[in-house]
Design an enzyme around this catalytic site. Structure first.
Site, mmCIF file in Angstrom:
data_model
loop_
_atom_site.group_PDB
_atom_site.id
_atom_site.type_symbol
_atom_site.label_atom_id
_atom_site.label_comp_id
_atom_site.label_asym_id
_atom_site.label_seq_id
_atom_site.Cartn_x
_atom_site.Cartn_y
_atom_site.Cartn_z
ATOM 1 N N GLY A 1 0.760 -1.235 0.000
ATOM 2 C CA GLY A 1 0.000 0.000 0.000
ATOM 3 C C GLY A 1 0.790 1.284 0.000
ATOM 4 N N THR B 1 3.055 2.435 2.026
ATOM 5 C CA THR B 1 4.497 2.325 2.248
ATOM 6 C C THR B 1 5.210 2.014 0.937
ATOM 7 O OG1 THR B 1 4.052 1.482 4.463
ATOM 8 C CG2 THR B 1 6.284 1.188 3.603
ATOM 9 N N LYS C 1 7.747 -13.436 18.085
ATOM 10 C CA LYS C 1 7.796 -14.801 18.624
ATOM 11 C C LYS C 1 9.051 -15.514 18.124
ATOM 12 C CE LYS C 1 5.409 -19.238 18.783
ATOM 13 N NZ LYS C 1 4.150 -19.983 18.567
ATOM 14 N N ARG D 1 13.222 12.681 38.938
ATOM 15 C CA ARG D 1 14.548 12.695 39.561
ATOM 16 C C ARG D 1 14.632 11.640 40.661
ATOM 17 N NH1 ARG D 1 16.389 17.886 42.024
ATOM 18 N NH2 ARG D 1 14.191 18.215 42.490
ATOM 19 N N TYR D 2 13.558 11.491 41.396
ATOM 20 C CA TYR D 2 13.457 10.437 42.419
ATOM 21 C C TYR D 2 11.996 10.322 42.823
ATOM 22 C CZ TYR D 2 13.820 14.566 45.482
ATOM 23 O OH TYR D 2 13.652 15.788 46.070
ATOM 24 N N HIS E 1 1.026 17.826 51.744
ATOM 25 C CA HIS E 1 1.006 16.383 52.008
ATOM 26 C C HIS E 1 -0.365 15.765 51.707
ATOM 27 C CE1 HIS E 1 4.832 17.366 53.660
ATOM 28 N NE2 HIS E 1 4.307 18.030 54.662
ATOM 29 N N ASN F 1 -8.620 9.946 60.377
ATOM 30 C CA ASN F 1 -9.847 10.595 60.827
ATOM 31 C C ASN F 1 -9.787 12.088 60.540
ATOM 32 O OD1 ASN F 1 -11.234 8.365 62.018
ATOM 33 N ND2 ASN F 1 -9.790 8.433 63.723
ATOM 34 N N ARG G 1 -10.743 10.047 66.765
ATOM 35 C CA ARG G 1 -11.452 11.211 66.232
ATOM 36 C C ARG G 1 -11.335 12.431 67.134
ATOM 37 N NH1 ARG G 1 -13.951 11.461 61.795
ATOM 38 N NH2 ARG G 1 -13.558 9.243 61.558
ATOM 39 N N ASP H 1 -17.621 12.084 73.240
ATOM 40 C CA ASP H 1 -16.538 12.947 73.729
ATOM 41 C C ASP H 1 -16.165 14.062 72.765
ATOM 42 O OD1 ASP H 1 -15.503 11.155 71.909
ATOM 43 O OD2 ASP H 1 -13.858 10.443 73.174
ATOM 44 N N ARG I 1 -20.951 9.044 54.924
ATOM 45 C CA ARG I 1 -19.568 9.039 55.421
ATOM 46 C C ARG I 1 -18.620 9.424 54.295
ATOM 47 N NH1 ARG I 1 -17.248 3.328 57.200
ATOM 48 N NH2 ARG I 1 -16.709 3.261 54.973
#
Length: 512
Positions: free
Chosen positions: A32, A34, A135, A211-212, A272, A414, A434, A466, A508
């Site tokens: 084709g 190519t 293969k 770099r790390y 963080h 928490n 908590r 609490d 939640r």
């Protein structure tokens, strides 16, 4: 004479490669486009159909799927019976294959492409030839990457195409065809009804060596989805500054997810992977002021994400601080010039019009596998709240509780967030109990001048009363939490004892 079969979608370097192979004594087979490209360059080419004795058919869908091709590729040169079979069938061995595949990825990323158009760009003959050659790499050189052409020519010329070299080429082939097939599976899977299939196929492209990693002794690299996600750190455009680090990328990703929550002007400061300050305002400058005031200490060295264009006034305020990264949809030119005075400050733009689809699944790696889940994107509104205390919340407190719950969703559990309706005042993250998170959040928030307007939000239920008692004794007048503890009544009783509003959101928001 050795034979090389060249059939490429990407024509980069193919003429020079073919000329180099002829110089080394190869004859060239081709198909084709190519074949036309090589003939235009005055390269001697034999058509594949002259070898197979069968013309291309079905609009080019069938041209190389023939024993004369795959027999020549798969025959083991070290087995006399294989070579005898080729001779009997008058099949010549093929010693090198250079193939790259139909541009399926480019096609599916084109706006408005239809499924039939995408299907036509699924290559069949190319992967089949590559896999046959790979293969049998001991006898055939399989070449899939145009950047390897010079390396292969040099190895042929210097007789250094040993088994290790051939194995590396074969490895690259199988990596390439595997990624290609996975991309097709992902594309077709997007319309499938099954959300969690029995077999999960994913593929990524290396975006950069880092770099790390998390620490300086750890090697790392950054990989991007093969189908890029527009609203992502992987698709961000870096305008200025040092390369992103491993930790930068994780923090920036967290910040983008937080900033995507808000429609009004918002500024998110991240340290963080937790927010250290989030502010909302009528303008982006006002939002910056609130985010900065939320925690003017922790913002040092932080990652800042703004969901609006950065103007000069906001840039001048940010310029006064040491920041690692600033991400926004865009920067005014004068704002950019101010910020770019710091050569290491990374400035990035992201398309905020392409926020993550709520249906996009989240993937997290664990040893030996991955976890997949829906994103935690269903946010409560005031209509979801159930007031379980005697004291009713004010309208302002309801707005603050909705905002605080949205923030708590992005804080490591928490998680406790103390906030007004437009600003975080204190955040307690990642504590093993908590009440410990509540103590951290309240201690920070108490320093704020507008603490008397604060509410407290928890990402999960209070296991006992609490935390409510602690918050009430420190001046908090309204608390929102999911509810659902077997000891919810203790929290309700303490709320009523201290005259505090307690609201159950019913949902939640753990984040691990």
């Amino acid at each position: 004479m050795k034979t090389a079969l060249l059939s490429v979608s990407d024509k980069t370097g193919i003429v020079e490669f073919a000329a180099g192979l002829i110089k080394q004594g190869y004859r060239i087979l081709s198909t084709g486009g190519t074949k036309k490209a090589l003939e235009s360059a005055q390269i001697a080419v034999t058509a594949v159909e002259d070898v197979t004795g069968f013309p291309e058919m079905l609009d080019g869908r069938v041209k190389t799927l023939h024993p004369a091709i795959h027999g020549g590729l798969l025959a083991r040169r070290d087995l006399p019976e294989h070579m005898a079979a080729l001779k009997k069938q008058k099949i010549d061995p093929i010693d090198l294959v250079a193939v790259n595949l139909y541009p399926f990825k480019k096609t599916i990323l084109t706006a408005g492409v239809t499924e039939p158009e995408a299907i036509e760009q699924i290559d069949i003959g190319g992967p089949s030839m590559l896999r046959s050659a790979a293969k049998n790499f001991a006898g055939v050189l399989p070449v899939v990457d145009p950047t390897d052409y010079d390396k292969v020519l040099a190895a042929i010329e210097n007789d250094t195409a040993d088994l290790a070299f051939r194995r590396q080429l074969a490895l690259k082939v199988f990596q390439h065809t595997s990624a290609y097939d996975t991309l097709i599976a992902q594309y077709l899977g997007r319309t499938a009804a099954e959300e969690f299939p029995d077999s999960l196929t994913m593929t990524y492209t290396k975006k950069q060596e880092l770099r790390y990693g998390e620490n300086s002794h750890q090697k790392a690299a950054f990989y991007q989805d093969a189908i890029p996600v527009p609203f992502s750190i992987a698709s961000a455009k870096q305008l200025h500054g040092k390369e992103l680090s491993y930790n930068n990328i994780k923090d920036a990703d967290a910040g983008l997810k937080m900033a995507a929550e808000f429609e009004q002007p918002a500024v998110v400061a991240v340290k963080h992977m937790n927010p250290c300050g989030i502010g909302l305002g009528e303008t982006i400058e006002a939002a910056w002021d609130k985010a900065y005031e939320a925690d003017s200490m922790s913002i040092f060295g932080g990652i800042i994400v703004l969901n609006r264009n950065v103007d000069l006034a906001t840039a001048e305020k940010m310029h006064k601080l040491f920041l690692e990264i600033i991400i926004a949809p865009s920067f005014d030119q004068d704002a950019y010039e101010v910020l770019a005075k710091k050569k290491n400050l990374r400035l990035l733009t992201v398309d905020f019009n392409a926020r993550l689809d709520a249906k996009e699944l989240e993937t997290v790696s664990v040893m030996g596998g991955v976890l997949r889940q829906e994103q935690d994107t269903l946010i409560e509104s005031a209509e979801d709240f159930q007031v379980v205390s005697d004291r009713q919340p004010t309208a302002q407190e309801v707005k603050a509780m909705v905002f605080a719950q949205i923030v708590a969703k992005h804080v490591k559990s928490n998680a406790i967030v103390v906030a007004t309706d437009t600003q975080t005042l204190g955040i307690g993250a990642g504590q093993m109990n908590r009440v410990g998170s509540a103590e951290i959040a309240v201690a920070q928030a108490e320093k704020a001048a507008n603490y008397d307007q604060a509410v407290l939000a928890s990402d999960a239920y209070f296991p006992m009363g609490d935390s409510v008692e602690f918050a009430a004794k420190h001046g908090i007048k309204a608390i929102v939490e999911p509810g659902g503890s077997i000891r919810d009544q203790e929290s309700i009783d303490n709320a009523n004892k201290y005259g505090v509003t307690l609201v159950f959101s019913g949902r939640r928001h753990f984040r691990h």
